[in-house]
Design an enzyme around this catalytic site. Structure first.
Site, mmCIF file in Angstrom:
data_model
loop_
_atom_site.group_PDB
_atom_site.id
_atom_site.type_symbol
_atom_site.label_atom_id
_atom_site.label_comp_id
_atom_site.label_asym_id
_atom_site.label_seq_id
_atom_site.Cartn_x
_atom_site.Cartn_y
_atom_site.Cartn_z
ATOM 1 N N GLY A 116 27.101 32.093 37.501
ATOM 2 C CA GLY A 116 27.314 31.105 36.452
ATOM 3 C C GLY A 116 28.131 31.666 35.299
ATOM 4 O O GLY A 116 29.363 31.632 35.302
ATOM 5 N N ARG A 117 27.441 32.210 34.314
ATOM 6 C CA ARG A 117 28.080 32.848 33.162
ATOM 7 C C ARG A 117 27.286 34.106 32.814
ATOM 8 O O ARG A 117 26.056 34.118 32.884
ATOM 9 C CB ARG A 117 28.137 31.914 31.947
ATOM 10 C CG ARG A 117 29.164 30.787 32.070
ATOM 11 C CD ARG A 117 30.586 31.320 32.078
ATOM 12 N NE ARG A 117 31.604 30.271 32.131
ATOM 13 C CZ ARG A 117 32.150 29.797 33.239
ATOM 14 N NH1 ARG A 117 31.727 30.241 34.414
ATOM 15 N NH2 ARG A 117 33.087 28.864 33.190
ATOM 16 N N ASP A 160 28.467 38.207 39.680
ATOM 17 C CA ASP A 160 29.887 37.869 39.681
ATOM 18 C C ASP A 160 30.394 37.663 38.263
ATOM 19 O O ASP A 160 31.599 37.613 38.040
ATOM 20 C CB ASP A 160 30.121 36.602 40.509
ATOM 21 C CG ASP A 160 31.589 36.279 40.693
ATOM 22 O OD1 ASP A 160 32.327 37.165 41.183
ATOM 23 O OD2 ASP A 160 32.015 35.165 40.329
ATOM 24 N N GLU A 185 32.519 40.795 29.921
ATOM 25 C CA GLU A 185 33.547 40.907 30.961
ATOM 26 C C GLU A 185 34.949 40.640 30.420
ATOM 27 O O GLU A 185 35.938 41.060 31.016
ATOM 28 C CB GLU A 185 33.260 39.924 32.092
ATOM 29 C CG GLU A 185 33.465 38.465 31.713
ATOM 30 C CD GLU A 185 33.187 37.513 32.864
ATOM 31 O OE1 GLU A 185 34.084 36.712 33.184
ATOM 32 O OE2 GLU A 185 32.076 37.555 33.433
ATOM 33 N N HIS A 240 34.170 37.991 38.620
ATOM 34 C CA HIS A 240 34.256 36.555 38.329
ATOM 35 C C HIS A 240 35.203 35.874 39.323
ATOM 36 O O HIS A 240 36.158 35.186 38.939
ATOM 37 C CB HIS A 240 34.744 36.328 36.885
ATOM 38 C CG HIS A 240 34.350 34.988 36.328
ATOM 39 N ND1 HIS A 240 34.105 34.789 34.996
ATOM 40 C CD2 HIS A 240 34.166 33.782 36.928
ATOM 41 C CE1 HIS A 240 33.786 33.520 34.778
ATOM 42 N NE2 HIS A 240 33.822 32.885 35.941
ATOM 43 N N TYR A 266 34.656 31.438 42.373
ATOM 44 C CA TYR A 266 35.357 30.156 42.443
ATOM 45 C C TYR A 266 36.700 30.257 43.153
ATOM 46 O O TYR A 266 37.297 29.233 43.523
ATOM 47 C CB TYR A 266 35.624 29.639 41.021
ATOM 48 C CG TYR A 266 36.760 30.356 40.335
ATOM 49 C CD1 TYR A 266 38.048 29.805 40.323
ATOM 50 C CD2 TYR A 266 36.570 31.606 39.744
ATOM 51 C CE1 TYR A 266 39.104 30.480 39.715
ATOM 52 C CE2 TYR A 266 37.615 32.273 39.153
ATOM 53 C CZ TYR A 266 38.881 31.706 39.132
ATOM 54 O OH TYR A 266 39.925 32.396 38.549
#
Length: 346
Positions: A254-255, A279, A284, A316, A319
């Site tokens: 998510g975040r 992730d 970050e 990250h 997606y």
């Protein structure tokens, strides 16, 4: 690097659509900031279908390059760099009235401030399958000790030793946040035969919903799919990590700030938690999406996490699939066109 280019219809149907549109109104200009080469190729391909002239900037939006948006009330921005309030003000003064962020989350932009100076901010939707697939991959890698197995094989150590795995059908998975991505994760879990628990402040999916406390106590794996808001910042803090089942695993696609990293690290080091797949990570920004092989990493917690054998860190990238990227680019253009339409006709 920036450039503008006229629309070039990709096929006869697109040519016909662009022709009929351009005969009524002139082409729309959209400035796209923080655009990588892969996105740029898609913007070039898709813009003609909407009769759009794109101005593409590789650099993220800043006070130094707001002039690229002159004459274009709609812009598209990436999620990799925070947009400062002075930059938003400079955009408003340039004539920008709409920002489409190529992301689901808004945590890189002050939406309320933007609205106060006359700028509407909207996100984009993209296929939830990209993140859901990645989440399942992370679960399986954690359950089968993939990091240790692969690193040992890399130095020709092929012993079994302590790398015996676990099967998902024997475990309980807790899904925090059951929107499009969380629901897609639960759909995939059905095929593995595991028990799935869910928590959301607004339950919408067909799931076994429980309180967050019960989910943390009962789950062997906790996966986070909730937006980052003031209420969800450090959703997994030290106190809640202590509530988790001993040896449990946590996954975050998510975040980063959904987890208090300073509380997570000692829980992983001590064995209180069995492992983590991250992730996204606090701090970050400025690290992920860049080559740091010859540069020092200032995020010490990131370095500690990467050293642990029971932690998987990825930059990250959950997606990042061809399908999701195409969705993101096309929906960003479509959002801008809808805003233009509302302004022209409403």
């Amino acid at each position: 690097m920036t450039y503008s280019e006229p629309a070039r219809p990709a096929d006869s149907r697109a040519r016909s659509l662009a022709s009929s549109s351009s005969s009524a109104v002139p082409p729309t200009g959209i400035t796209i900031y923080g655009c990588g080469q892969d996105e740029a190729a898609l913007f070039r391909e898709l813009a003609p279908r909407y009769d759009v002239i794109p101005t593409i900037a590789e650099a993220p939006v800043s006070e130094a390059n707001v002039e690229l948006a002159a004459g274009n009330p709609c812009i598209s921005i990436g999620h990799k760099t925070r947009v400062t309030n002075p930059t938003l003000l400079a955009l408003a003064e340039t004539g920008v009235r709409y920002i489409s962020t190529r992301s689901i989350g808004y945590n890189h932009i002050d939406v309320k401030y933007a609205e106060s100076i006359g700028i509407t901010v909207e996100n984009v939707a993209y296929s939830p399958d990209s993140v859901a697939d990645f989440t399942l991959m992370q679960m399986l890698m954690l359950m089968r000790n993939a990091k240790t197995i692969i690193s040992r094989a890399g130095v020709h150590d092929y012993r079994l030793n302590d790398v015996r795995g676990r099967e998902l059908r024997d475990l309980t998975v807790g899904v925090v946040g059951t929107g499009r991505i969380g629901a897609a994760v639960m759909d995939r879990l059905q095929g593995f035969g595991c028990r799935t628990l869910a928590y959301d402040t607004r339950p919408v999916a067909a799931a076994e919903y429980v309180s967050l406390d019960e989910l943390l106590r009962s789950s062997d794996i906790v996966t986070l799919h909730t937006p980052l808001t003031p209420d969800t910042h450090h959703l997994l803090n030290g106190e809640r990590i202590e509530q988790m089942k001993p040896g449990a695993f946590v996954i975050n696609t998510g975040r980063g700030p959904l987890i208090d990293t300073e509380a997570l690290v000692p829980a992983l080091e001590s064995g209180r938690l069995g492992g983590a797949a991250l992730d996204v990570l606090e701090g970050e920004e400025g690290i992920f999406y860049a080559d740091h092989r010859d540069k020092p990493i200032k995020n010490k917690l990131l370095l500690l996490l990467q050293e642990l054998p029971n932690v998987i860190v990825s930059p990250h990238t959950a997606y990042y699939t061809d399908h999701a990227l195409s969705d993101t680019v096309e929906n960003s253009i479509a959002n801008c066109m809808k805003f233009e339409g509302r302004n022209q006709h409403g």
